[in-house]
Design a protein around this motif. Structure first.
Motif, PDB file in Angstrom:
ATOM      1  N   ALA A 109     -22.194  14.129 -20.452  1.00 29.44           N
ATOM      2  CA  ALA A 109     -22.117  12.717 -20.806  1.00 29.44           C
ATOM      3  C   ALA A 109     -20.821  12.111 -20.274  1.00 29.44           C
ATOM      4  CB  ALA A 109     -22.207  12.544 -22.320  1.00 29.44           C
TER       5      ALA A 109
ATOM      6  N   HIS B 170     -26.238   5.899 -14.735  1.00 30.19           N
ATOM      7  CA  HIS B 170     -25.248   6.819 -15.301  1.00 30.19           C
ATOM      8  C   HIS B 170     -25.003   6.506 -16.773  1.00 30.19           C
ATOM      9  CE1 HIS B 170     -24.102   9.139 -11.817  1.00 30.19           C
ATOM     10  NE2 HIS B 170     -23.853   8.045 -11.105  1.00 30.19           N
TER      11      HIS B 170
ATOM     12  N   HIS C 245     -21.027  11.525 -16.521  1.00 29.35           N
ATOM     13  CA  HIS C 245     -21.791  10.329 -16.135  1.00 29.35           C
ATOM     14  C   HIS C 245     -20.993   9.056 -16.404  1.00 29.35           C
ATOM     15  CE1 HIS C 245     -25.563  11.960 -14.746  1.00 29.35           C
ATOM     16  NE2 HIS C 245     -25.645  12.760 -15.793  1.00 29.35           N
ATOM     17  N   LEU C 246     -20.267   9.006 -17.507  1.00 29.73           N
ATOM     18  CA  LEU C 246     -19.450   7.825 -17.795  1.00 29.73           C
ATOM     19  C   LEU C 246     -18.351   7.670 -16.743  1.00 29.73           C
ATOM     20  CD1 LEU C 246     -19.120   8.107 -21.672  1.00 29.73           C
ATOM     21  CD2 LEU C 246     -20.490   6.463 -20.395  1.00 29.73           C
TER      22      LEU C 246
ATOM     23  N   GLU D 107     -25.151  12.635 -24.650  1.00 35.92           N
ATOM     24  CA  GLU D 107     -23.990  12.531 -25.523  1.00 35.92           C
ATOM     25  C   GLU D 107     -24.028  13.530 -26.683  1.00 35.92           C
ATOM     26  OE1 GLU D 107     -22.353   8.920 -28.133  1.00 35.92           O
ATOM     27  OE2 GLU D 107     -22.278   8.557 -25.968  1.00 35.92           O
TER      28      GLU D 107
ATOM     29  N   SER E 267     -25.710   9.071 -19.832  1.00 39.63           N
ATOM     30  CA  SER E 267     -24.644   9.483 -20.751  1.00 39.63           C
ATOM     31  C   SER E 267     -25.131   9.435 -22.198  1.00 39.63           C
ATOM     32  CB  SER E 267     -23.407   8.599 -20.572  1.00 39.63           C
ATOM     33  OG  SER E 267     -23.620   7.295 -21.088  1.00 39.63           O
TER      34      SER E 267
END
Length: 238
Positions: free
Chosen positions: A210, A195, A213-214, A203, A199
């Motif tokens: 992004a 992940h 995923h963070l 981004e 990201s």
């Protein structure tokens, strides 16, 4: 019984990590600094080494570099467990994985058990990582793909696919890197490192993805201060 060497200058942390590993059935050796850790590794030949990075006199990075330069210890996998989150440097000096303090017991044991998998795939993964450290990307990638052929299922395949993604990322092949990291998450939905890599790939082109995923990475492993800071920065600018 597998033997694990844990190197950390903090007494309390050594006790906690040692207890966690012993309760899981491992034989645990400890050292309070890099010099003693190097001596223990060269005399006891543990199956795996877990080390802090920031220690007095000599860092874990320095110790790992010396371990990988010694034919008797170069094949012992190293995992860094540190408040620093610098997976790139860890890989460059020879580590197989990087975990953050404070740590989740489940994540620590999963990483240890993944890396201690035996068989041809384990040895080929070590050889592939050695090639990547020497900047031999073509050779390293070929070996990683061989791992996926030899052991297509299980934790070794997850790690191999993850490092294939890193090779693509270094080469600037964004679509191929995304595909590899998504393959990692298909194989193991709890592999939060993928992940983090995804990201970075999204981004600049798709900030909401992004951010997603963070958030998913932190939901799996909340002990990532740098990832939390990146998430807050993205949320503040988007």
């Amino acid at each position: 019984m597998k033997t694990i060497l844990y190197v950390d200058d903090e007494d309390d942390i050594r006790l906690v990590v040692s207890a966690c590993l012993e309760d899981a059935g491992f034989r645990v050796l400890t050292a309070a600094n890099a010099a003693d850790g190097l001596t223990a590794a060269q005399s006891q030949f543990p199956d795996l080494i877990i080390s802090d990075v920031m220690m007095p006199d000599e860092s874990g990075y320095s110790m790992c570099t010396k371990l990988k330069a010694d034919d008797s210890t170069k094949n012992i996998p190293v995992v860094f467990l540190s408040v620093m989150d610098d997976e790139v440097t860890g890989l460059e000096v020879g580590a197989t994985a990087f975990l953050c303090k404070p740590f989740e017991e489940e994540e620590l044991l999963k990483t240890v058990n993944d890396i201690l998998q035996s068989g041809d795939g384990r040895a080929q993964l070590d050889q592939a990582l050695a090639c990547l450290r020497d900047k031999k990307l073509d050779e390293g990638e070929a070996m990683l793909k061989k791992v996926l052929e030899v052991e297509p299922d299980g934790p070794i395949a997850v790690w191999a696919s993850y490092y294939v993604g890193q090779v693509h990322q270094v080469r600037g092949l964004r679509d191929a890197a995304r595909e590899a990291f998504l393959d990692v998450l298909t194989r193991d939905p709890q592999f939060w490192r993928a992940h983090n890599r995804l990201s970075l790939l999204f981004e600049g082109v798709d900030p909401p993805r992004a951010i997603n995923h963070l958030q998913r990475s932190l939901a799996i492993n909340p002990n990532q201060a740098d990832i939390r800071a990146r998430l807050e920065g993205l949320q503040g600018t988007y």
